[in-house]
Design a protein around this motif. Sequence first.
Motif, short mmCIF file in Angstrom:
data_model
loop_
_atom_site.label_atom_id
_atom_site.label_comp_id
_atom_site.label_asym_id
_atom_site.label_seq_id
_atom_site.Cartn_x
_atom_site.Cartn_y
_atom_site.Cartn_z
N ASP A 247 0.81 -1.22 0.00
CA ASP A 247 0.00 0.00 0.00
C ASP A 247 0.84 1.27 0.00
O ASP A 247 0.30 2.38 0.06
N GLY A 248 2.19 1.11 -0.06
CA GLY A 248 3.05 2.28 -0.12
C GLY A 248 3.58 2.73 1.23
O GLY A 248 4.27 3.76 1.30
N ASP B 101 7.97 20.36 -4.44
CA ASP B 101 8.00 19.05 -5.10
C ASP B 101 7.06 18.03 -4.46
O ASP B 101 6.87 16.94 -5.01
N GLN B 102 6.48 18.35 -3.31
CA GLN B 102 5.72 17.35 -2.56
C GLN B 102 4.49 16.85 -3.33
O GLN B 102 4.27 15.65 -3.45
N ASP B 103 3.68 17.78 -3.83
CA ASP B 103 2.46 17.36 -4.54
C ASP B 103 2.80 16.53 -5.78
O ASP B 103 2.16 15.51 -6.06
N ARG B 104 3.81 16.97 -6.51
CA ARG B 104 4.21 16.26 -7.72
C ARG B 104 4.72 14.86 -7.38
O ARG B 104 4.37 13.87 -8.05
N ALA B 105 5.53 14.75 -6.33
CA ALA B 105 6.06 13.44 -5.93
C ALA B 105 4.94 12.51 -5.48
O ALA B 105 4.93 11.31 -5.82
N TRP B 106 3.97 13.03 -4.71
CA TRP B 106 2.85 12.21 -4.26
C TRP B 106 2.03 11.72 -5.44
O TRP B 106 1.59 10.56 -5.49
N LYS B 107 1.82 12.59 -6.42
CA LYS B 107 1.01 12.23 -7.59
C LYS B 107 1.65 11.09 -8.37
O LYS B 107 0.99 10.11 -8.74
N VAL B 108 2.96 11.20 -8.59
CA VAL B 108 3.67 10.15 -9.33
C VAL B 108 3.68 8.85 -8.53
O VAL B 108 3.49 7.76 -9.09
N TRP B 109 3.88 8.93 -7.23
CA TRP B 109 3.93 7.75 -6.38
C TRP B 109 2.57 7.05 -6.33
O TRP B 109 2.47 5.82 -6.44
N ARG B 110 1.49 7.82 -6.21
CA ARG B 110 0.16 7.22 -6.19
C ARG B 110 -0.15 6.54 -7.52
O ARG B 110 -0.77 5.47 -7.56
N HIS B 111 0.29 7.13 -8.62
CA HIS B 111 0.08 6.51 -9.93
C HIS B 111 0.79 5.15 -10.00
O HIS B 111 0.21 4.18 -10.49
N SER B 112 2.01 5.08 -9.50
CA SER B 112 2.74 3.81 -9.52
C SER B 112 2.06 2.78 -8.63
O SER B 112 1.96 1.60 -9.00
N GLU C 31 3.32 0.49 -12.23
CA GLU C 31 4.35 0.93 -13.17
C GLU C 31 5.58 1.45 -12.43
O GLU C 31 5.52 1.77 -11.25
N LEU C 32 6.70 1.50 -13.16
CA LEU C 32 7.95 2.02 -12.62
C LEU C 32 7.73 3.40 -12.01
O LEU C 32 7.08 4.26 -12.61
N ARG D 257 18.82 19.06 -1.98
CA ARG D 257 19.65 18.56 -3.07
C ARG D 257 18.78 17.73 -4.01
O ARG D 257 17.87 17.02 -3.57
N TRP D 258 19.10 17.81 -5.28
CA TRP D 258 18.37 17.05 -6.29
C TRP D 258 18.75 15.57 -6.20
O TRP D 258 19.92 15.23 -6.11
N VAL D 259 17.73 14.70 -6.22
CA VAL D 259 17.95 13.26 -6.24
C VAL D 259 17.04 12.65 -7.30
O VAL D 259 16.00 13.22 -7.67
N LEU D 260 17.45 11.48 -7.77
CA LEU D 260 16.62 10.69 -8.69
C LEU D 260 16.02 9.54 -7.90
O LEU D 260 16.75 8.71 -7.35
N GLY D 261 14.69 9.52 -7.81
CA GLY D 261 14.00 8.44 -7.12
C GLY D 261 13.48 7.41 -8.10
O GLY D 261 12.87 7.76 -9.11
N ARG D 262 13.74 6.13 -7.84
CA ARG D 262 13.26 5.04 -8.68
C ARG D 262 12.77 3.90 -7.78
O ARG D 262 13.36 3.66 -6.73
#
Length: 493
Positions: free
Chosen positions: A187-188, A221-232, A237-238, A253-258
Motif C-alpha cells: 500500500d506504499g 515538489d511534494q504534490d508532484r512526488a505524491w502524484k507520481v507515487w500514487r500513480h505507480s 508501473e515504474l 539537493r536534487w535526487v533521482l528516485g526510482r
Amino acid sequence: MARYDLAGARDEGALDDLAAFAAELCAVPIAIVSLVEEETQFFVARVGLAADGTPRSQSFCAHAMHGHSVMEVPDATQDARFAANPLVTGAPHIRFYAGAPLVSREGVPLGAVCVIDDQPRAGLTPFQTRGLEILAAAAMSRLEARRAARDKRETAAENRAALADSEGRFRTLANAMPQMVWSTLPDGYHDYYNARWYEFTGAPAGTTDGAGWNDMFHPEDQDRAWKVWRHSLETGELYQIEYRLRHFDGTYRWVLGRALPIRDAEGNITRWFGTCTDIHEQKLAMEEREVISQELSHRIKNIFAVIGGLIQFAARTHPALAPLAADLRARIAALGRAHDFVRPHSNNSRPSAHQDSLRGLLEQLLAPYQSHPGERVTIDGVDIPVDDRAATPLALLFHELATNASKYGALSTNEGHVTIDIHTVGDRARLTWREEKGPALAGSGMPSGFGSQLIELSAVRQLGGTVTRDWRPDGLTIVIEAPLAALSRARRS
C-alpha cells in the motif's frame, strides 16, 4: 523414526488410550504400541509392562510389522522363531501374541500394535482382529500427525532462519550501496531505509516511516512526488522522478528516485523496493551547460542576422548584386529558422512543435509562403525524427524548392498549391514535393543552376540520398529518398 518424536509421544501419553483399549478389547494383561528401530524396539505406549523397550533380537513386533494383516502366535513355546526368546523363557513369559503392523505413509514398516498373554490361546475373534487393525490405523494416524507438525515446525524454523539470513544479506548489501535504499508495503507504507538515507537526511530512525518521507521533499515538489507515487501504486508501473530532498545541513539537493514492485506467483505486488540517487552536482552542471548552450545558440542566431545585414548593406553599395544578395539573404534566413528550430531553448522560447519533428521543421521553414498552415502548402503522411545535423541540409533543400516554386512554379500563382508527402519505405525516408495548378511547364523545366546544384548537394552528398524530378505539365514533382539514419542519430543507435 526420529521425525515421529517417539520420546515426546511416550512422555505425553499420546497413544496410552489406544494401548489400554487394545488390552481391554482382547482381554489380555499386556498391550503395547511398539516402534522397531535398527537395534532396539521402543515402546511408545504400554499397558501391563514396566519396560520401555527391548533389544530388536527379542522383538515379536519386528516380525509382525512386515505382514499385511494381524500376525498371531497361539503358543510361543511351540513356535521355532520364539521358543528360545528370553521373553518367552523368562518374564513376562509370553505365550500368546497378536500384532497389527504399523506402516508409514511411504509404505515403510515401523512396528506394531500388539497384545500379549501369558497363557496360550487359540486366537482372536474376528471382531478383536478388526478392532486391533483399527487401533493400529489410529496409532499410525496420530504418529503421522505428530510427524507433520514436527516437519511444519522445522520448516517454519528453517524458513525463519533463511528469511533472517536473507534479510541480513539484504541489509548488508543495501548499507554498502552508495544510494539511499528504501522499501514499502504494497500500500506504499515505508517501513525500511538503509544507512545512507539516515546519513543523507540526518532524520532520526523511524521518523520517516509511513507517510513521513514526503516531509523530506522540497515543498514545491511534494504534490508532484505524491502524484507520481500514487500513480505507480495504482498501476504497478515504474516509479521514477527527480525531486529535491532535504539534506542534513538544511539545504535541498536534487535526487533521482526510482522504485520497482516485487510480485508473487499470482502477479500481486508484495513489496516495493526503491533507491534515491544524489544527482545534485550533475543537475547543476546540466543546468549550467543548458544556459551556456542557449547563449551560444542565441549568438549563432544573431550571427545569421548580422550576415544578412552585411549582405543587404553590400547590395545597397553595389546595386548590380541586389538579386544575388536577395537570394543569399533568403537562404541564410532559412538556415536561421532551421537552427532556431533545433537549437536548445528555454521553456519560454521553445517552439510549439517538437524539435525533433520533420513536419515541425517544414512548417516553420514554409511559414513565410502562406498566411496560415495549409493555405498554400499541405504536409501529409507520417512524421520522422530529425536532429541538428540533418536540419541544415533539409532547410537548404526545401527552402530552394519553395523559392523556385514562388518564382517559377505553383507558388507563383494565386491558385497554385504544393503538397509534401512524407513516408517511410523500409529503412529509408521518401519525401515527395508535388506542385499543382502552377504555370505550364515546357520541356524539362527550368535550366540547371546553382539552386539545382544546392538541392543535389543537400540530398545526395550530405544526406546520402537520391533526387528524382518529374516535369509534369501541371507542375513539378520531386521525390527525395534518404536513409532514416541520416536524418536522426537516434536511428543509428
